[in-house]
Design a protein around this motif. Structure first.
Motif, PDB file in Angstrom:
ATOM      1  N   MET A 115      25.769  27.932  37.172  1.00  0.00           N
ATOM      2  CA  MET A 115      26.832  28.826  37.638  1.00  0.00           C
ATOM      3  C   MET A 115      26.834  28.934  39.161  1.00  0.00           C
ATOM      4  SD  MET A 115      29.036  30.263  35.630  1.00  0.00           S
ATOM      5  CE  MET A 115      29.487  31.575  36.760  1.00  0.00           C
ATOM      6  N   HIS A 116      25.647  29.060  39.757  1.00  0.00           N
ATOM      7  CA  HIS A 116      25.565  29.134  41.215  1.00  0.00           C
ATOM      8  C   HIS A 116      26.135  27.870  41.847  1.00  0.00           C
ATOM      9  CE1 HIS A 116      24.186  29.692  45.262  1.00  0.00           C
ATOM     10  NE2 HIS A 116      23.252  28.766  45.170  1.00  0.00           N
ATOM     11  N   ASP A 164      15.783  37.223  34.992  1.00  0.00           N
ATOM     12  CA  ASP A 164      15.960  36.337  36.138  1.00  0.00           C
ATOM     13  C   ASP A 164      14.586  36.185  36.800  1.00  0.00           C
ATOM     14  OD1 ASP A 164      16.498  35.049  38.509  1.00  0.00           O
ATOM     15  OD2 ASP A 164      18.179  36.346  39.073  1.00  0.00           O
ATOM     16  N   ASN A 187      19.675  30.604  41.827  1.00  0.00           N
ATOM     17  CA  ASN A 187      20.745  31.255  41.056  1.00  0.00           C
ATOM     18  C   ASN A 187      21.132  32.666  41.499  1.00  0.00           C
ATOM     19  OD1 ASN A 187      18.283  32.419  40.455  1.00  0.00           O
ATOM     20  ND2 ASN A 187      18.754  32.744  38.319  1.00  0.00           N
ATOM     21  N   SER A 226      22.533  30.138  34.683  1.00  0.00           N
ATOM     22  CA  SER A 226      22.827  30.804  35.951  1.00  0.00           C
ATOM     23  C   SER A 226      22.661  29.862  37.140  1.00  0.00           C
ATOM     24  CB  SER A 226      21.931  32.036  36.118  1.00  0.00           C
ATOM     25  OG  SER A 226      20.591  31.692  36.387  1.00  0.00           O
ATOM     26  N   THR A 278      24.173  35.489  39.617  1.00  0.00           N
ATOM     27  CA  THR A 278      24.923  34.781  38.570  1.00  0.00           C
ATOM     28  C   THR A 278      24.479  35.135  37.153  1.00  0.00           C
ATOM     29  OG1 THR A 278      23.429  32.896  38.917  1.00  0.00           O
ATOM     30  CG2 THR A 278      25.596  32.790  39.971  1.00  0.00           C
ATOM     31  N   PHE A 279      23.531  36.059  36.988  1.00  0.00           N
ATOM     32  CA  PHE A 279      23.076  36.389  35.639  1.00  0.00           C
ATOM     33  C   PHE A 279      24.143  37.115  34.830  1.00  0.00           C
ATOM     34  CE2 PHE A 279      18.764  36.175  33.617  1.00  0.00           C
ATOM     35  CZ  PHE A 279      18.377  35.002  34.237  1.00  0.00           C
ATOM     36  N   VAL A 323      19.490  31.796  29.735  1.00  0.00           N
ATOM     37  CA  VAL A 323      20.417  32.334  30.734  1.00  0.00           C
ATOM     38  C   VAL A 323      20.056  31.804  32.122  1.00  0.00           C
ATOM     39  CG1 VAL A 323      21.240  34.424  31.882  1.00  0.00           C
ATOM     40  CG2 VAL A 323      20.990  34.389  29.397  1.00  0.00           C
ATOM     41  N   GLU A 324      18.773  31.651  32.408  1.00  0.00           N
ATOM     42  CA  GLU A 324      18.372  31.188  33.746  1.00  0.00           C
ATOM     43  C   GLU A 324      18.939  29.812  34.077  1.00  0.00           C
ATOM     44  OE1 GLU A 324      16.111  29.223  36.895  1.00  0.00           O
ATOM     45  OE2 GLU A 324      16.108  28.666  34.773  1.00  0.00           O
ATOM     46  N   ASP A 355      27.418  36.958  35.055  1.00  0.00           N
ATOM     47  CA  ASP A 355      28.438  35.996  34.641  1.00  0.00           C
ATOM     48  C   ASP A 355      27.923  35.102  33.515  1.00  0.00           C
ATOM     49  OD1 ASP A 355      30.453  36.830  36.323  1.00  0.00           O
ATOM     50  OD2 ASP A 355      29.996  35.377  37.895  1.00  0.00           O
ATOM     51  N   SER A 356      26.680  34.688  33.617  1.00  0.00           N
ATOM     52  CA  SER A 356      26.117  33.775  32.618  1.00  0.00           C
ATOM     53  C   SER A 356      25.993  34.453  31.261  1.00  0.00           C
ATOM     54  CB  SER A 356      24.752  33.278  33.096  1.00  0.00           C
ATOM     55  OG  SER A 356      24.870  32.582  34.319  1.00  0.00           O
TER      56      SER A 356
END
Length: 336
Positions: free
Chosen positions: A152-153, A86, A282, A149, A285-286, A145-146, A288-289
């Motif tokens: 996701m946020h 992240d 973000n 994420s 949220t890492f 992933v970033e 979850d991602s």
């Protein structure tokens, strides 16, 4: 070691620089892959991202790799671990960090923006932003992933229900991720609107979303309970409000030019009882991602269109290449 250094406005140079050393709370990572983001294009052009990048700096805030060294205070990862990072490092002391809104941190530090990132063979990061990845997630997928994420946020800020109809405006990489994540949240009908027949067809094939090509079709007015604007242009921001049904939530996710403005019909906001929400970076949220990748619920790999080495990055960020869905850089290390 080899690094791609932003040396000035619209100037990138492959250089041989020293391998970085680590502090007691940091990790040294042998970079495997680094994603190229629209933010990198902005930083290359002298515009701000989550923060301003001051040359000379190594960009690359979407990264995966293998841990090679850890500082004396590090307990969450060890050498040999496959990881993703992240990039956002919060101060933990300002009023936003202390009121559970760290994304608004007044002293934000970021890997690949304010400190050297993944466009180099080895980079460092505080252990608190380094996340191990499970064996069923490839290093190539883990590099993004970033951006997952960040989407996701945005979705976390929405009140979602299965009955809703959702529209994502913009078929860039983030827009395509939003379509997958909204489906993962149980939204029964998700429509992706964009300008690329190829991207839209790819998303119909792999992810079962509805699509609208905005160069040929009109976006229905007053039709969607959730609208995600993932372009960042005044025209599409106005389209987003027009497509919103009564009681809708409109997420303004696309990053606009700092000087841009768009028109809002204030009566529509009142009469439709709209919620208009921004989304920045973000927080939280890492995990979850990574879980979405591990389960296969979100799959970014069909969205990748270009893979470069460090020498090819400038062709993308300078705008020389067209028809890019997602570009990724193979920096070093072996896929595992």
């Amino acid at each position: 070691m080899k690094a791609l250094v932003l040396t000035g406005l619209k100037q990138l140079e492959v250089q041989d620089i020293e391998e970085p050393s680590i502090k007691p709370n940091e990790v040294l990572i042998h970079t495997a892959y680094a994603g190229i983001c629209g933010t990198d294009k902005a930083l290359y052009a002298g515009l701000p991202g989550s923060a301003s990048a001051v040359p000379p700096i190594v960009l690359g805030h979407e990264n995966s790799g293998v841990v090679t060294k850890v500082g004396s205070e590090v307990t969450n990862v060890k050498p040999g671990d496959r990881v993703t990072v992240d990039p956002n490092i919060y101060c933990g002391q300002c009023k936003y960090c202390r009121t559970q809104r760290p994304e608004l941190c007044e002293h934000l530090d970021a890997v690949g923006v304010t400190r050297n990132g993944g466009f180099e063979e080895y980079f460092t990061a505080p252990a608190k932003v380094v996340y191990p990845i499970p064996d069923d997630v490839s290093l190539k997928a883990a590099a993004v992933v970033e951006p997952i994420s960040c989407a996701m946020h945005g979705v976390d800020l929405l009140n979602t229900h299965p009955y809703q109809k959702a529209l994502v405006l913009g078929d860039g990489f983030e827009g395509q991720l939003f379509a997958q994540i909204l489906k993962a949240r149980g939204i029964h009908e998700v429509t992706l609107a964009g300008r690329s027949d190829d991207k839209l067809a790819n998303n119909r094939k792999h992810f079962g979303v509805k699509t609208i090509n905005t160069t040929k079709e009109e976006i229905p007015a007053d039709a969607f309970d959730i609208v995600v604007e993932a372009v960042g242009l005044p025209a599409t921001q106005e389209q987003a409000l027009g497509a919103a049904a009564r009681g809708a939530q409109v997420l303004m996710f696309g990053v606009g030019n700092p000087d841009d403005k768009f028109s809002v019909n204030t009566y529509d906001v009142f009469q439709k009882q709209l919620t208009i929400q921004g989304a920045f970076i973000n927080p939280y949220t890492f995990e979850d991602s990574i879980a979405l990748l591990s389960s296969g619920t979100v799959d970014p790999l069909p969205l990748f269109s270009h893979e470069f080495d460090l020498d090819g990055v400038e062709d993308f960020v300078s705008g020389k290449l067209g028809k890019v869905s997602k570009a990724i850089v193979k920096v070093g290390g072996e896929e595992a």
